[in-house]
Design a protein around this motif. Structure first.
Motif, mmCIF file in Angstrom:
data_model
loop_
_atom_site.group_PDB
_atom_site.id
_atom_site.type_symbol
_atom_site.label_atom_id
_atom_site.label_comp_id
_atom_site.label_asym_id
_atom_site.label_seq_id
_atom_site.Cartn_x
_atom_site.Cartn_y
_atom_site.Cartn_z
ATOM 1 N N ARG A 1 49.070 29.498 28.291
ATOM 2 C CA ARG A 1 48.618 30.852 27.960
ATOM 3 C C ARG A 1 49.794 31.836 27.946
ATOM 4 N NH1 ARG A 1 43.456 34.410 29.494
ATOM 5 N NH2 ARG A 1 44.335 36.290 28.667
ATOM 6 N N LYS A 2 50.718 31.676 28.902
ATOM 7 C CA LYS A 2 51.911 32.545 28.915
ATOM 8 C C LYS A 2 52.732 32.347 27.641
ATOM 9 C CE LYS A 2 52.597 32.736 33.895
ATOM 10 N NZ LYS A 2 53.471 32.287 34.997
ATOM 11 N N LYS A 3 52.875 31.086 27.224
ATOM 12 C CA LYS A 3 53.706 30.776 26.059
ATOM 13 C C LYS A 3 53.064 31.216 24.750
ATOM 14 C CE LYS A 3 56.123 27.096 23.661
ATOM 15 N NZ LYS A 3 56.566 25.723 23.679
ATOM 16 N N TYR A 4 51.761 30.934 24.572
ATOM 17 C CA TYR A 4 51.102 31.166 23.289
ATOM 18 C C TYR A 4 50.293 32.455 23.248
ATOM 19 C CZ TYR A 4 52.455 26.447 22.065
ATOM 20 O OH TYR A 4 53.182 25.323 21.785
ATOM 21 N N GLY A 5 50.101 33.090 24.383
ATOM 22 C CA GLY A 5 49.339 34.330 24.413
ATOM 23 C C GLY A 5 47.842 34.085 24.389
ATOM 24 N N HIS A 6 47.117 35.145 24.092
ATOM 25 C CA HIS A 6 45.657 35.086 24.096
ATOM 26 C C HIS A 6 45.152 34.179 22.981
ATOM 27 C CE1 HIS A 6 41.543 36.315 24.659
ATOM 28 N NE2 HIS A 6 41.461 36.561 23.364
ATOM 29 N N CYS A 7 44.174 33.370 23.300
ATOM 30 C CA CYS A 7 43.569 32.437 22.352
ATOM 31 C C CYS A 7 42.168 32.950 22.005
ATOM 32 C CB CYS A 7 43.501 31.062 22.997
ATOM 33 S SG CYS A 7 42.878 29.797 21.932
ATOM 34 N N HIS A 8 41.889 33.150 20.739
ATOM 35 C CA HIS A 8 40.587 33.669 20.337
ATOM 36 C C HIS A 8 39.482 32.622 20.400
ATOM 37 C CE1 HIS A 8 42.221 37.502 19.242
ATOM 38 N NE2 HIS A 8 43.186 36.880 18.586
ATOM 39 N N MET A 9 39.809 31.389 20.044
ATOM 40 C CA MET A 9 38.777 30.349 20.017
ATOM 41 C C MET A 9 39.370 29.012 20.442
ATOM 42 S SD MET A 9 36.403 28.964 16.892
ATOM 43 C CE MET A 9 37.495 27.739 16.207
ATOM 44 N N ILE A 10 38.613 28.287 21.248
ATOM 45 C CA ILE A 10 38.968 26.907 21.581
ATOM 46 C C ILE A 10 37.792 26.034 21.189
ATOM 47 C CG2 ILE A 10 39.388 25.247 23.432
ATOM 48 C CD1 ILE A 10 40.992 27.371 24.863
ATOM 49 N N ARG A 11 38.108 24.967 20.484
ATOM 50 C CA ARG A 11 37.092 23.984 20.080
ATOM 51 C C ARG A 11 37.437 22.686 20.772
ATOM 52 N NH1 ARG A 11 36.603 20.303 15.564
ATOM 53 N NH2 ARG A 11 34.394 19.909 15.230
ATOM 54 N N THR A 12 36.507 22.145 21.538
ATOM 55 C CA THR A 12 36.773 20.913 22.264
ATOM 56 C C THR A 12 35.869 19.792 21.777
ATOM 57 O OG1 THR A 12 35.181 21.153 24.075
ATOM 58 C CG2 THR A 12 37.268 22.290 24.319
ATOM 59 N N GLY A 13 36.368 18.590 21.887
ATOM 60 C CA GLY A 13 35.586 17.412 21.551
ATOM 61 C C GLY A 13 36.156 16.204 22.257
ATOM 62 N N PHE A 14 35.815 16.050 23.514
ATOM 63 C CA PHE A 14 36.301 14.906 24.282
ATOM 64 C C PHE A 14 35.518 13.658 23.898
ATOM 65 C CE2 PHE A 14 37.939 18.403 26.745
ATOM 66 C CZ PHE A 14 39.191 17.949 27.069
ATOM 67 N N PRO A 15 36.050 12.478 24.211
ATOM 68 C CA PRO A 15 35.347 11.233 23.847
ATOM 69 C C PRO A 15 33.902 11.223 24.358
ATOM 70 C CG PRO A 15 37.538 10.735 24.664
ATOM 71 C CD PRO A 15 37.313 12.204 24.897
ATOM 72 N N CYS A 16 32.990 10.826 23.486
ATOM 73 C CA CYS A 16 31.556 10.855 23.789
ATOM 74 C C CYS A 16 30.987 9.471 24.062
ATOM 75 C CB CYS A 16 30.788 11.460 22.615
ATOM 76 S SG CYS A 16 31.413 13.012 22.008
ATOM 77 N N THR A 17 31.825 8.451 24.103
ATOM 78 C CA THR A 17 31.312 7.080 24.156
ATOM 79 C C THR A 17 30.418 6.812 25.361
ATOM 80 O OG1 THR A 17 33.392 6.397 25.164
ATOM 81 C CG2 THR A 17 33.175 6.075 22.797
ATOM 82 N N ASP A 18 30.678 7.439 26.490
ATOM 83 C CA ASP A 18 29.844 7.205 27.672
ATOM 84 C C ASP A 18 28.505 7.930 27.595
ATOM 85 O OD1 ASP A 18 31.577 5.475 29.097
ATOM 86 O OD2 ASP A 18 32.807 7.192 29.668
ATOM 87 N N TYR A 19 28.334 8.769 26.594
ATOM 88 C CA TYR A 19 27.086 9.517 26.412
ATOM 89 C C TYR A 19 26.302 9.055 25.182
ATOM 90 C CZ TYR A 19 29.224 12.777 29.692
ATOM 91 O OH TYR A 19 29.816 13.339 30.791
ATOM 92 N N ALA A 20 26.917 8.279 24.335
ATOM 93 C CA ALA A 20 26.306 7.893 23.060
ATOM 94 C C ALA A 20 25.139 6.924 23.250
ATOM 95 C CB ALA A 20 27.354 7.252 22.155
ATOM 96 N N ARG A 21 24.181 7.012 22.339
ATOM 97 C CA ARG A 21 23.049 6.072 22.362
ATOM 98 C C ARG A 21 23.520 4.633 22.222
ATOM 99 N NH1 ARG A 21 19.988 10.084 19.341
ATOM 100 N NH2 ARG A 21 18.340 10.796 20.722
ATOM 101 N N SER A 22 24.584 4.439 21.472
ATOM 102 C CA SER A 22 25.089 3.085 21.230
ATOM 103 C C SER A 22 25.857 2.514 22.423
ATOM 104 C CB SER A 22 25.986 3.082 19.991
ATOM 105 O OG SER A 22 27.079 3.961 20.198
#
Length: 135
Positions: free
Chosen positions: A53-74
């Motif tokens: 945050r110090k280096k890049y300053g204020h961030c307007h939006m963060i989009r996350t998508g961590f691995p979902c395999t442990d939550y998936a129906r499959s």
């Protein structure tokens, strides 16, 4: 991973730019850097986001998508936050709160609501609800 491979197209159309991405797989990191034209900072949980945050300053939006395999129906185990990668989803809140973006978009498979009565989703919402409106 804080920047999925398809998100650069969406962000460019919205006149947004990536300040940085995170990815632990070196091959995916190179691809994401090429697509986003932003540096990949490496393994998400090895990063000090207060320093980011110090280096890049204020961030307007963060989009996350961590691995979902442990939550998936499959998934054969459907172990949720107790799985090999499932814990990544619930532990992302600390870094999100450190970055303090205006908007957070979190991606997760629908089946996460069915695993452990949706405990992982409830945990993330409860953590973020302190500083954000959850919708």
């Amino acid at each position: 991973m804080w920047s999925r491979v398809l998100s650069p197209c969406l962000n460019i159309r919205c006149n947004m730019r990536h300040a940085f991405t995170t990815e632990s797989n070196p091959h995916k990191a190179k691809l994401v850097e090429k697509l986003t034209q932003a540096p990949c900072l490496g393994e998400h949980y090895a990063i000090n986001f207060k320093e980011v945050r110090k280096k890049y300053g204020h961030c307007h939006m963060i989009r996350t998508g961590f691995p979902c395999t442990d939550y998936a129906r499959s998934s054969t185990t459907q172990s949720g936050e107790h799985g090999d990668t499932g814990w990544l989803f619930t532990h992302q809140c600390e870094s999100l709160l450190e970055m303090q973006p205006d908007l957070i978009m979190i991606e997760m498979v629908e089946n996460a609501l069915n695993i452990n009565n949706g405990r992982a989703i409830k945990t993330v919402c409860a953590e973020l609800k302190r500083d954000y409106v959850i919708d």
